[in-house]
Design an enzyme around this catalytic site. Structure first.
Site, short mmCIF file in Angstrom:
data_model
loop_
_atom_site.label_atom_id
_atom_site.label_comp_id
_atom_site.label_asym_id
_atom_site.label_seq_id
_atom_site.Cartn_x
_atom_site.Cartn_y
_atom_site.Cartn_z
N TYR A 101 29.94 42.77 42.10
CA TYR A 101 30.35 43.00 40.72
C TYR A 101 31.42 41.99 40.29
O TYR A 101 31.30 41.36 39.22
CB TYR A 101 30.90 44.42 40.50
CG TYR A 101 31.71 44.47 39.22
CD1 TYR A 101 31.05 44.48 37.99
CD2 TYR A 101 33.10 44.39 39.24
CE1 TYR A 101 31.77 44.42 36.81
CE2 TYR A 101 33.82 44.33 38.06
CZ TYR A 101 33.16 44.35 36.85
OH TYR A 101 33.86 44.26 35.68
N GLU A 104 40.35 41.41 36.93
CA GLU A 104 39.26 42.11 37.60
C GLU A 104 39.74 42.82 38.86
O GLU A 104 39.30 43.93 39.16
CB GLU A 104 38.11 41.14 37.92
CG GLU A 104 37.33 40.69 36.71
CD GLU A 104 36.69 41.85 35.96
OE1 GLU A 104 36.29 42.85 36.60
OE2 GLU A 104 36.60 41.77 34.72
N ASP A 142 29.19 47.36 36.15
CA ASP A 142 30.27 48.25 36.56
C ASP A 142 29.86 49.69 36.25
O ASP A 142 28.74 49.95 35.82
CB ASP A 142 31.59 47.87 35.89
CG ASP A 142 31.71 48.38 34.46
OD1 ASP A 142 30.66 48.63 33.82
OD2 ASP A 142 32.84 48.53 33.97
#
Length: 297
Positions: free
Chosen positions: A126, A43, A144
């Site tokens: 997020y 991520e 996203d």
């Protein structure tokens, strides 16, 4: 297109999940048995960086630092060096700081709780939702760029989402999330994949979209975007390019680098000086002795 919003949302979720079962890319961080730490690394690396540029750096990073404790024990400068040309190198420092926090505050285990994830350096709303969903199978609203675009079109009937997330947008997205945590986690990655492969920003592939007949934007005739101009980011000659050139010199050396060597990498003095100062301010560069600079120890 069904008139009942709840039925339409259910149909969208079911079709996207079925599409994903057939068309999902084989991405290593999605495979069963992937550790939560490996998901965290993915991520961080995927922020503003295409998937194909991340595959090999991700593997190399985890070969070298398979746990948060392994990275925490390394100098921060080694994290910056290993980040290579992924771009936005502050992410490397933040990932190192997150590893330190996980090691010191969570006994080396990535926390599953969203609030605990949010407290980690470099983790925003997020990333916290994504890690909770993808690593731990939690029910989260994962928004996203790709997901926002899909839902803006399918549900909102517009070509692109607004510049910044709104409370209304999050609430609308939450209405699509299935109640079962495992299904919700699969929906999160499936709708993201649809945005990456089919419902792309330019030239969307509506003819192969599994929800084309449920899409409000398509039903409205694909109206053009009438919001603020959407400009891509330039690179050549920018401070970002200059910073990258200076860091490339430092990554290539195990010893401090003389300032005149940086001049060879970026001749324009005013911009070079400004960018070097910004790298120092960001903690990406240190000055161990007068006239020299290096990656942090």
């Amino acid at each position: 297109m069904t008139d009942d919003p709840a039925d339409r949302r259910t149909a969208v979720v079911e079709r996207v999940l079925a599409w994903y079962a057939v068309h999902a890319r084989d991405l290593p961080w999605r495979r069963p048995g992937t550790s939560p730490w490996a998901v965290v690394v993915s991520e961080f690396m995927l922020q503003q960086t295409p998937v194909e540029r991340v595959r090999e750096p991700w593997r190399a990073w985890l070969d070298r630092w398979p746990t948060p404790a392994a990275l925490a024990a390394a100098p921060a400068g080694e994290a910056v060096r290993a980040w290579g040309r992924l771009g936005y190198p502050r992410r490397a420092l933040r990932l190192h700081r997150a590893a330190v926090a996980i090691t010191e505050e969570h006994d080396g285990e990535v926390p599953a709780d969203r609030e605990a994830l949010l407290a980690l350096p470099g983790v925003g709303s997020y990333t916290a939702a994504a890690v909770a969903s993808f690593a731990f199978g939690r029910r989260e609203v994962v928004l996203d760029t790709n997901v926002r675009r899909v839902l803006a079109r399918v549900d909102g009937g517009v070509a692109h989402p607004a510049g910044g997330q709104t409370v209304a947008e999050v609430a609308a997205a939450a209405a699509f999330v299935p109640p079962e945590p495992a299904v919700a986690a699969r929906w999160a990655v499936a709708v993201m994949e649809l945005g990456a492969l089919v419902c792309v920003a330019r030239s969307p592939r509506c003819d192969v979209c599994p929800v084309q007949d449920l899409c409000a934007w398509r039903a409205a005739g694909h109206p053009a975007w009438d919001g603020p101009p959407r400009r891509g980011q330039g690179y050549d000659g920018t401070d970002r390019q200059c910073r990258g050139a200076l860091l490339a010199v430092l990554r290539s050396s195990d010893e401090p680098v003389a300032l005149d060597e940086l001049a060879q990498a970026w001749p324009e003095e005013t911009q070079r000086t400004r960018c070097l100062a910004s790298l120092v301010a960001d903690g990406l560069v240190v000055a161990p002795a007068p006239g020299t600079v290096a990656l942090p120890g």
